[in-house]
Design an enzyme around this catalytic site. Structure first.
Site, short mmCIF file in Angstrom:
data_model
loop_
_atom_site.label_atom_id
_atom_site.label_comp_id
_atom_site.label_asym_id
_atom_site.label_seq_id
_atom_site.Cartn_x
_atom_site.Cartn_y
_atom_site.Cartn_z
NE ARG A 40 -4.23 -1.46 0.04
CZ ARG A 40 -4.35 -2.49 -0.80
NH1 ARG A 40 -3.38 -2.77 -1.66
NH2 ARG A 40 -5.45 -3.23 -0.81
CG HIS B 115 -2.88 -1.03 -7.06
ND1 HIS B 115 -3.35 -0.35 -5.97
CD2 HIS B 115 -2.94 -2.34 -6.71
CE1 HIS B 115 -3.66 -1.21 -5.01
NE2 HIS B 115 -3.42 -2.43 -5.45
P1 NAP Z 1 -1.91 -10.97 5.13
O1 NAP Z 1 -2.11 -12.39 4.68
O2 NAP Z 1 -2.90 -10.39 6.07
O3 NAP Z 1 -0.44 -10.92 5.77
C1 NAP Z 1 -0.04 -9.97 6.64
C2 NAP Z 1 1.40 -10.28 7.12
O4 NAP Z 1 1.94 -9.06 7.63
C3 NAP Z 1 1.44 -11.30 8.24
O5 NAP Z 1 2.57 -12.12 8.10
C4 NAP Z 1 1.56 -10.43 9.49
O6 NAP Z 1 2.24 -11.03 10.59
C5 NAP Z 1 2.41 -9.29 8.96
N1 NAP Z 1 2.21 -8.09 9.79
C6 NAP Z 1 1.06 -7.42 10.03
N2 NAP Z 1 1.28 -6.37 10.84
C7 NAP Z 1 2.61 -6.39 11.12
C8 NAP Z 1 3.45 -5.57 11.92
N3 NAP Z 1 2.98 -4.53 12.59
N4 NAP Z 1 4.76 -5.89 11.97
C9 NAP Z 1 5.25 -6.96 11.30
N5 NAP Z 1 4.50 -7.79 10.51
C10 NAP Z 1 3.20 -7.49 10.44
O7 NAP Z 1 -1.83 -10.00 3.87
P2 NAP Z 1 -1.60 -10.40 2.32
O8 NAP Z 1 -2.84 -10.95 1.73
O9 NAP Z 1 -0.35 -11.19 2.23
O10 NAP Z 1 -1.40 -8.94 1.67
C11 NAP Z 1 -0.20 -8.23 1.89
C12 NAP Z 1 -0.29 -6.82 1.31
O11 NAP Z 1 -0.39 -6.89 -0.11
C13 NAP Z 1 -1.48 -5.99 1.75
O12 NAP Z 1 -1.08 -4.66 2.01
C14 NAP Z 1 -2.40 -5.98 0.54
O13 NAP Z 1 -3.21 -4.85 0.55
C15 NAP Z 1 -1.36 -5.97 -0.56
N6 NAP Z 1 -1.82 -6.40 -1.88
C16 NAP Z 1 -1.40 -5.68 -2.96
C17 NAP Z 1 -1.76 -6.08 -4.23
C18 NAP Z 1 -1.27 -5.34 -5.43
O14 NAP Z 1 -1.69 -5.61 -6.54
N7 NAP Z 1 -0.35 -4.41 -5.26
C19 NAP Z 1 -2.54 -7.22 -4.40
C20 NAP Z 1 -2.95 -7.93 -3.28
C21 NAP Z 1 -2.56 -7.52 -2.01
P3 NAP Z 1 1.68 -12.37 11.32
O15 NAP Z 1 1.96 -13.48 10.34
O16 NAP Z 1 2.52 -12.47 12.55
O17 NAP Z 1 0.23 -12.13 11.57
C1 GLV Z 2 -5.11 -5.21 -4.16
O1 GLV Z 2 -4.37 -4.33 -3.89
C2 GLV Z 2 -5.86 -5.98 -3.20
O2 GLV Z 2 -5.79 -5.65 -2.01
O3 GLV Z 2 -6.56 -6.92 -3.60
#
Ligand code: NAP
Ligand code: GLV
Length: 310
Positions: free
Chosen positions: A225, A273
């Site tokens: 983000r 994005h």
């Molecule tokens: P997720 O499954 O919720 O994973 C979150 C991870 O971050 C977990 O390992 C969590 O730790 C860690 N975390 C959370 N808060 C933290 C903190 N304060 N300090 C250290 N680690 C922390 O999320 P995801 O689905 O992998 O998505 C990750 C990111 O990608 C999000 O921001 C999402 O919006 C973004 N995204 C972007 C796109 C794009 O096209 N650019 C597409 C999809 C997603 P724990 O394991 O200990 O809980």
């Molecule tokens: C994209 O950024 C998503 O959160 O799905």
């Protein structure tokens, strides 16, 4: 079961989703307008306030992986579970983007693109993959897929998360957790790749202090983000040569305004994005599984811990 599909999408995109959802869950009565019958809201960043006053609402299912905008709506019904999109197809797409970015940084391909613009023929030193340390911030659905893909290419990969968790990562990915570990990890990484959720704890994490803690000449890849990064601090670090390059897919304001310095900065690569788009064909199946679990009284998948913001 009546399910509402709503979000901030164009009509054609909405129709594509509706078709995919109808195919994946034909037993559901899909509607596009809120009504008292609605039991599930399938949403893509809906306008704030839209989910208020739905007396039978039992589940809010996000079509986005990141739920920061959804949770920022103060009118979001408090007692209703929120599930987010976790789709292996999306994680694979994210791993592809991460591989491209890290490989391009590792082998100097962004630098060669700059050299080409100057008609400059200058081979750069070539390092082995195992000599490159990649720090993946966040080991969730995306971070794990990325860490494993990078490790499979031979990079030295460390993943950072909030807490030591049960989710083991195979193939030699090192794990660390907690704020105290971060300065040491930043000091040793050649590439820092952000895949954290946007929460009050992570908002503005990549600031002057964070960037100063990075190894001089390292690079940043932000695929999570835009609000994780303090733009002025990143630009200052790039201008000063503290950072070699930044690959940015996400921004405070999207689309990135035409006059933003990132567009023209020689050490910034901008993507619109697209690191991992949600594919209605596979995502609709993920939604259908959760709707069937709800109907059968089975545990719901990918629930957001609202108090943590992810
Ligand atoms: P997720 O499954 O919720 O994973 C979150 C991870 O971050 C977990 O390992 C969590 O730790 C860690 N975390 C959370 N808060 C933290 C903190 N304060 N300090 C250290 N680690 C922390 O999320 P995801 O689905 O992998 O998505 C990750 C990111 O990608 C999000 O921001 C999402 O919006 C973004 N995204 C972007 C796109 C794009 O096209 N650019 C597409 C999809 C997603 P724990 O394991 O200990 O809980
Ligand atoms: C994209 O950024 C998503 O959160 O799905």
């Amino acid at each position: 079961m009546t399910a509402l599909l709503c979000g901030s999408f164009e009509d054609t995109e909405r129709d594509e989703w509706l078709q995919a959802l109808r195919q994946a869950a034909p037993e559901v009565d899909w509607v596009l307008q809120p009504s008292p019958q609605v039991e599930v809201a399938v949403v893509a960043n809906p306008p704030p306030g839209l989910l208020q006053g739905l007396p039978r609402l039992k589940l809010i299912q996000s079509l986005w992986a990141g739920v920061d905008r959804l949770l920022a709506d103060p009118t979001l019904p408090a007692g209703v579970p929120v599930a987010r999109m976790v789709d292996p197809a999306m994680s694979r797409a994210m791993a592809e983007t991460a591989l491209w970015a890290v490989l391009s940084l590792h082998r100097g391909f962004f630098a060669y693109a700059r050299q080409q613009a100057q008609a400059r023929w200058q081979p750069l030193p070539q390092r082995r993959a195992d000599e490159l340390h990649v720090l993946v911030l966040g080991l969730g659905a995306m971070g794990r897929a990325v860490a494993q893909a990078l490790r499979a290419q031979g990079y030295a990969v460390t993943g950072w998360r909030r807490e030591p968790g049960a989710a083991a990562i195979d193939d030699g990915v090192q794990q660390a957790h907690g704020d105290e570990a971060l300065p040491r990890l930043l000091a040793q990484a050649d590439v820092v790749l952000n895949l954290l959720p946007l929460t009050p704890d992570t908002h503005g994490l990549v600031d002057r202090r964070f960037l100063a803690a990075m190894r001089p000449g390292a690079s940043l890849v932000n695929l999570a983000r835009g609000a994780h990064v303090v733009d002025e601090d990143l630009l200052a670090a790039l201008d000063a040569g503290q950072l070699a390059h930044a690959v940015l897919d996400v921004f405070h304001t999207e689309p990135l305004p035409p006059d933003h310095r990132y567009w023209q900065h020689p050490r910034v690569t901008v993507l619109p994005h697209v690191a991992a788009l949600t594919d209605p064909r596979s995502a609709a199946q993920v939604v259908a599984q959760n709707l069937r679990a709800l109907a059968a009284g089975l545990p719901l998948q990918h629930l957001v811990r609202r108090e943590r913001g992810y």
